[in-house]
Write a protein that holds these residues in place. Sequence first.
Motif, PDB file in Angstrom:
ATOM      1  N   VAL A  89      16.324  28.871  18.483  1.00 52.02           N
ATOM      2  CA  VAL A  89      15.608  27.726  19.061  1.00 52.02           C
ATOM      3  C   VAL A  89      14.154  27.726  18.580  1.00 52.02           C
ATOM      4  N   SER A  90      13.550  28.914  18.451  1.00 53.76           N
ATOM      5  CA  SER A  90      12.191  28.986  17.905  1.00 53.76           C
ATOM      6  C   SER A  90      12.143  28.395  16.501  1.00 53.76           C
ATOM      7  N   ASN A  91      13.191  28.622  15.698  1.00 53.19           N
ATOM      8  CA  ASN A  91      13.279  28.002  14.377  1.00 53.19           C
ATOM      9  C   ASN A  91      13.300  26.484  14.469  1.00 53.19           C
ATOM     10  N   ALA A  92      14.069  25.975  15.432  1.00 57.31           N
ATOM     11  CA  ALA A  92      14.156  24.520  15.611  1.00 57.31           C
ATOM     12  C   ALA A  92      12.812  23.941  16.026  1.00 57.31           C
ATOM     13  N   LEU A  93      12.081  24.662  16.868  1.00 57.31           N
ATOM     14  CA  LEU A  93      10.765  24.191  17.305  1.00 57.31           C
ATOM     15  C   LEU A  93       9.759  24.253  16.151  1.00 57.31           C
ATOM     16  N   SER A  94       9.840  25.296  15.341  1.00 56.51           N
ATOM     17  CA  SER A  94       8.949  25.405  14.193  1.00 56.51           C
ATOM     18  C   SER A  94       9.229  24.319  13.172  1.00 56.51           C
ATOM     19  N   CYS A  95      10.517  24.005  13.009  1.00 55.61           N
ATOM     20  CA  CYS A  95      10.958  23.044  12.003  1.00 55.61           C
ATOM     21  C   CYS A  95      10.636  21.596  12.366  1.00 55.61           C
ATOM     22  N   CYS A  96      10.627  21.293  13.652  1.00 54.85           N
ATOM     23  CA  CYS A  96      10.622  19.881  14.068  1.00 54.85           C
ATOM     24  C   CYS A  96       9.264  19.213  13.911  1.00 54.85           C
ATOM     25  N   ASP A  97       9.325  17.926  13.612  1.00 52.25           N
ATOM     26  CA  ASP A  97       8.133  17.080  13.679  1.00 52.25           C
ATOM     27  C   ASP A  97       7.879  16.645  15.108  1.00 52.25           C
ATOM     28  N   LYS A  98       8.990  16.474  15.866  1.00 53.52           N
ATOM     29  CA  LYS A  98       8.886  16.023  17.253  1.00 53.52           C
ATOM     30  C   LYS A  98       9.897  16.775  18.116  1.00 53.52           C
ATOM     31  N   LEU A  99       9.493  17.066  19.351  1.00 53.41           N
ATOM     32  CA  LEU A  99      10.369  17.706  20.328  1.00 53.41           C
ATOM     33  C   LEU A  99      10.730  16.711  21.423  1.00 53.41           C
ATOM     34  N   LEU A 100      12.023  16.628  21.718  1.00 52.88           N
ATOM     35  CA  LEU A 100      12.508  15.816  22.834  1.00 52.88           C
ATOM     36  C   LEU A 100      13.126  16.761  23.857  1.00 52.88           C
ATOM     37  N   ILE A 101      12.657  16.688  25.093  1.00 49.09           N
ATOM     38  CA  ILE A 101      13.147  17.568  26.160  1.00 49.09           C
ATOM     39  C   ILE A 101      13.914  16.737  27.179  1.00 49.09           C
ATOM     40  N   PRO A 102      15.247  16.827  27.192  1.00 52.15           N
ATOM     41  CA  PRO A 102      16.001  16.187  28.275  1.00 52.15           C
ATOM     42  C   PRO A 102      15.836  17.023  29.555  1.00 52.15           C
ATOM     43  N   VAL A 103      15.603  16.358  30.658  1.00 53.93           N
ATOM     44  CA  VAL A 103      15.384  17.052  31.925  1.00 53.93           C
ATOM     45  C   VAL A 103      16.252  16.427  32.999  1.00 53.93           C
ATOM     46  N   GLN A 104      17.224  17.181  33.468  1.00 56.74           N
ATOM     47  CA  GLN A 104      18.046  16.713  34.580  1.00 56.74           C
ATOM     48  C   GLN A 104      17.162  16.491  35.797  1.00 56.74           C
ATOM     49  N   ALA A 105      17.446  15.451  36.540  1.00 60.05           N
ATOM     50  CA  ALA A 105      16.618  15.110  37.697  1.00 60.05           C
ATOM     51  C   ALA A 105      16.907  16.051  38.869  1.00 60.05           C
ATOM     52  N   ASP A 106      16.573  17.346  38.646  1.00 58.11           N
ATOM     53  CA  ASP A 106      16.632  18.300  39.753  1.00 58.11           C
ATOM     54  C   ASP A 106      15.492  19.307  39.586  1.00 58.11           C
ATOM     55  N   LEU A 107      15.238  20.097  40.628  1.00 63.71           N
ATOM     56  CA  LEU A 107      14.039  20.926  40.676  1.00 63.71           C
ATOM     57  C   LEU A 107      14.014  21.997  39.596  1.00 63.71           C
ATOM     58  N   LEU A 108      15.133  22.697  39.376  1.00 66.16           N
ATOM     59  CA  LEU A 108      15.140  23.798  38.417  1.00 66.16           C
ATOM     60  C   LEU A 108      14.856  23.313  37.002  1.00 66.16           C
ATOM     61  N   ALA A 109      15.422  22.177  36.649  1.00 66.05           N
ATOM     62  CA  ALA A 109      15.182  21.620  35.314  1.00 66.05           C
ATOM     63  C   ALA A 109      13.720  21.204  35.165  1.00 66.05           C
ATOM     64  N   TYR A 110      13.161  20.626  36.214  1.00 69.36           N
ATOM     65  CA  TYR A 110      11.753  20.212  36.190  1.00 69.36           C
ATOM     66  C   TYR A 110      10.842  21.419  35.969  1.00 69.36           C
ATOM     67  N   GLU A 111      11.131  22.502  36.657  1.00 67.69           N
ATOM     68  CA  GLU A 111      10.284  23.684  36.571  1.00 67.69           C
ATOM     69  C   GLU A 111      10.339  24.331  35.187  1.00 67.69           C
ATOM     70  N   GLY A 112      11.404  24.072  34.415  1.00 69.49           N
ATOM     71  CA  GLY A 112      11.531  24.656  33.089  1.00 69.49           C
ATOM     72  C   GLY A 112      10.767  23.931  32.004  1.00 69.49           C
ATOM     73  N   VAL A 113      10.279  22.731  32.287  1.00 66.59           N
ATOM     74  CA  VAL A 113       9.601  21.941  31.252  1.00 66.59           C
ATOM     75  C   VAL A 113       8.345  22.645  30.765  1.00 66.59           C
ATOM     76  N   ASN A 114       7.551  23.159  31.694  1.00 66.44           N
ATOM     77  CA  ASN A 114       6.289  23.784  31.305  1.00 66.44           C
ATOM     78  C   ASN A 114       6.509  24.997  30.415  1.00 66.44           C
ATOM     79  N   GLN A 115       7.563  25.760  30.685  1.00 66.48           N
ATOM     80  CA  GLN A 115       7.878  26.913  29.837  1.00 66.48           C
ATOM     81  C   GLN A 115       8.230  26.472  28.424  1.00 66.48           C
ATOM     82  N   MET A 116       8.977  25.372  28.309  1.00 70.22           N
ATOM     83  CA  MET A 116       9.319  24.846  26.985  1.00 70.22           C
ATOM     84  C   MET A 116       8.058  24.390  26.242  1.00 70.22           C
ATOM     85  N   LEU A 117       7.147  23.755  26.937  1.00 72.13           N
ATOM     86  CA  LEU A 117       5.908  23.302  26.308  1.00 72.13           C
ATOM     87  C   LEU A 117       5.045  24.485  25.869  1.00 72.13           C
TER      88      LEU A 117
END
Length: 260
Positions: free
Chosen positions: A142-170
């Motif tokens: 996944v780090s390779n995919a992030l390094s490779c990409c021009d843009k990142l799209l983060i799908p986030v399920q509308a629930d608390l655990l998914a919301y809390e994971g966004v900041n870690q991805m960023l």
Amino acid sequence: MKKATVISIANQKGGVGKTTTALNIGAGLAKVKKKILLVDIDSQNHLSRWLGYSADGKPTISEMIYQEVSNVHSNNHTDFIRHSEQENVDFIPSNHMLAGVLGILGADSDSVNVLTRIFNHKFFTVYDYIIIDCQPSLDLLVSNALSCCDKLLIPVQADLLAYEGVNQMLQTLQRIKKRTDIGDFMLGILPTMYAKNTVISNEILQALKESYTDYVLQPAISYRVEVKNSSATRTSLVNHKNSYVGEEYMRIVYEIIART
């Protein structure tokens, strides 16, 4: 020479609609005459199977990574490419062998940039968009995919655990890109599995908008049985006539074009 725009679709939490999003955005972009390559880097290979892949004796993304690390390059990149007539997209599939790729990547002297080297090849300039469907983790692949990409799209399920994971991805994107401001690399955050009649879905959607403002793509993708049905029938929603969720994804497609 025009370079394809590489979009990685990632969230370390599973079950948030990454593969559904990758398929429908790819098929949606193809509907508006863009040339699309979908790349499956999830060892569960859901996207590959959704596109009709079965073992055919030809190399997959695993072999492509191995050849790049070993510096034994194929003379014919088309060996790796399959085509889905139904969705009008090209794709590079994965299979169970991908689970063993982390050790191969780790052996490379520039282990986080293997996919970058692969997709910088002039062969891939024939595409308008390369869309990478990531596995639910923050590993070296996944780090390779992030390094490779021009843009990142983060799908986030509308629930608390998914919301809390966004900041870690960023934070991970920030570390990989080595930039304090990662705004240039953010395509957006896409709320998925949104049930407008539930309190939690509306609270999470509101929290996303307050925290991430213009990065939140609209509309949120609705939670409807047609999404599960499309998985069972292995067809995209954007190519389903009168699909409510397909129309939502097409609106996201036009927003992606505007943002890229």
